[in-house]
Design an enzyme around this catalytic site. Structure first.
Site, PDB file in Angstrom:
ATOM      1  N   SER A  64       0.831  -1.207   0.000  1.00 25.44           N
ATOM      2  CA  SER A  64       0.000   0.000   0.000  1.00 25.44           C
ATOM      3  C   SER A  64       0.863   1.253   0.000  1.00 25.44           C
ATOM      4  CB  SER A  64      -0.971   0.000   1.176  1.00 25.44           C
ATOM      5  OG  SER A  64      -0.290  -0.109   2.400  1.00 25.44           O
ATOM      6  N   GLU A  65       1.979   1.248   0.738  1.00 30.16           N
ATOM      7  CA  GLU A  65       2.935   2.350   0.717  1.00 30.16           C
ATOM      8  C   GLU A  65       4.351   1.831   0.927  1.00 30.16           C
ATOM      9  OE1 GLU A  65      -0.852   4.411   1.874  1.00 30.16           O
ATOM     10  OE2 GLU A  65       0.230   2.892   2.985  1.00 30.16           O
ATOM     11  N   THR A  66       5.302   2.594   0.381  1.00 29.00           N
ATOM     12  CA  THR A  66       6.726   2.357   0.586  1.00 29.00           C
ATOM     13  C   THR A  66       7.355   3.703   0.902  1.00 29.00           C
ATOM     14  OG1 THR A  66       6.747   0.508  -0.980  1.00 29.00           O
ATOM     15  CG2 THR A  66       8.877   1.525  -0.471  1.00 29.00           C
ATOM     16  N   HIS A  91       0.209   5.620   8.554  1.00 29.16           N
ATOM     17  CA  HIS A  91       1.009   4.455   8.916  1.00 29.16           C
ATOM     18  C   HIS A  91       2.417   4.508   8.328  1.00 29.16           C
ATOM     19  CE1 HIS A  91       0.160   1.849   5.307  1.00 29.16           C
ATOM     20  NE2 HIS A  91       1.182   1.152   5.752  1.00 29.16           N
TER      21      HIS A  91
END
Length: 126
Positions: free
Chosen positions: A46-48, A77
């Protein structure tokens, strides 16, 4: 080929596999925006977050946050996970329990409590 240190975190989890996954790439100053975006797409989380040297006065560290499709100025997050990684991996040392995270949304105050190997992170959204 350049090697980069990488972690996959489980943010907001009390046990493995129950939180929000986050990719973390350290020492990413040599990566272009296009390469960061391509890597985030390849990781397909979902995110990096990508750690860079801070460029703003007062910042302890700098992160850029990418989804598989675009860069985000801020996300909860990833910002919490980045602060946890910065402390536990020894990138930064909190001063009186405080850090400053630089991201595209600006400078975010971060509060760190607990031991360095298992810190509790609190931050305010921009």
């Amino acid at each position: 080929m350049t090697a980069y240190r990488y972690l996959q975190l489980d943010v907001f989890a009390h046990q493995p596999g129950t939180g929000n996954p986050l990719g973390v790439v350290f020492d990413a100053d040599g990566l272009s925006t296009d390469r960061m975006q391509a890597l985030a797409a390849w990781l397909n989380l979902s995110e990096t977050v990508f750690f860079l040297r801070p460029t703003a006065a007062g910042a302890d560290y700098h992160v850029r946050i990418f989804t598989p499709a675009s860069e985000l100025p801020f996300a909860g997050h990833p910002s919490v996970g980045a602060a946890w990684a910065a402390v536990t991996c020894g990138l930064v040392q909190p001063r009186d329990g405080a850090l400053v995270q630089q991201c595209a949304a600006g400078l975010l105050p971060v509060q760190v409590t607990g031991p360095a190997n298992a810190p509790t992170i609190q931050l305010a959204s921009p």
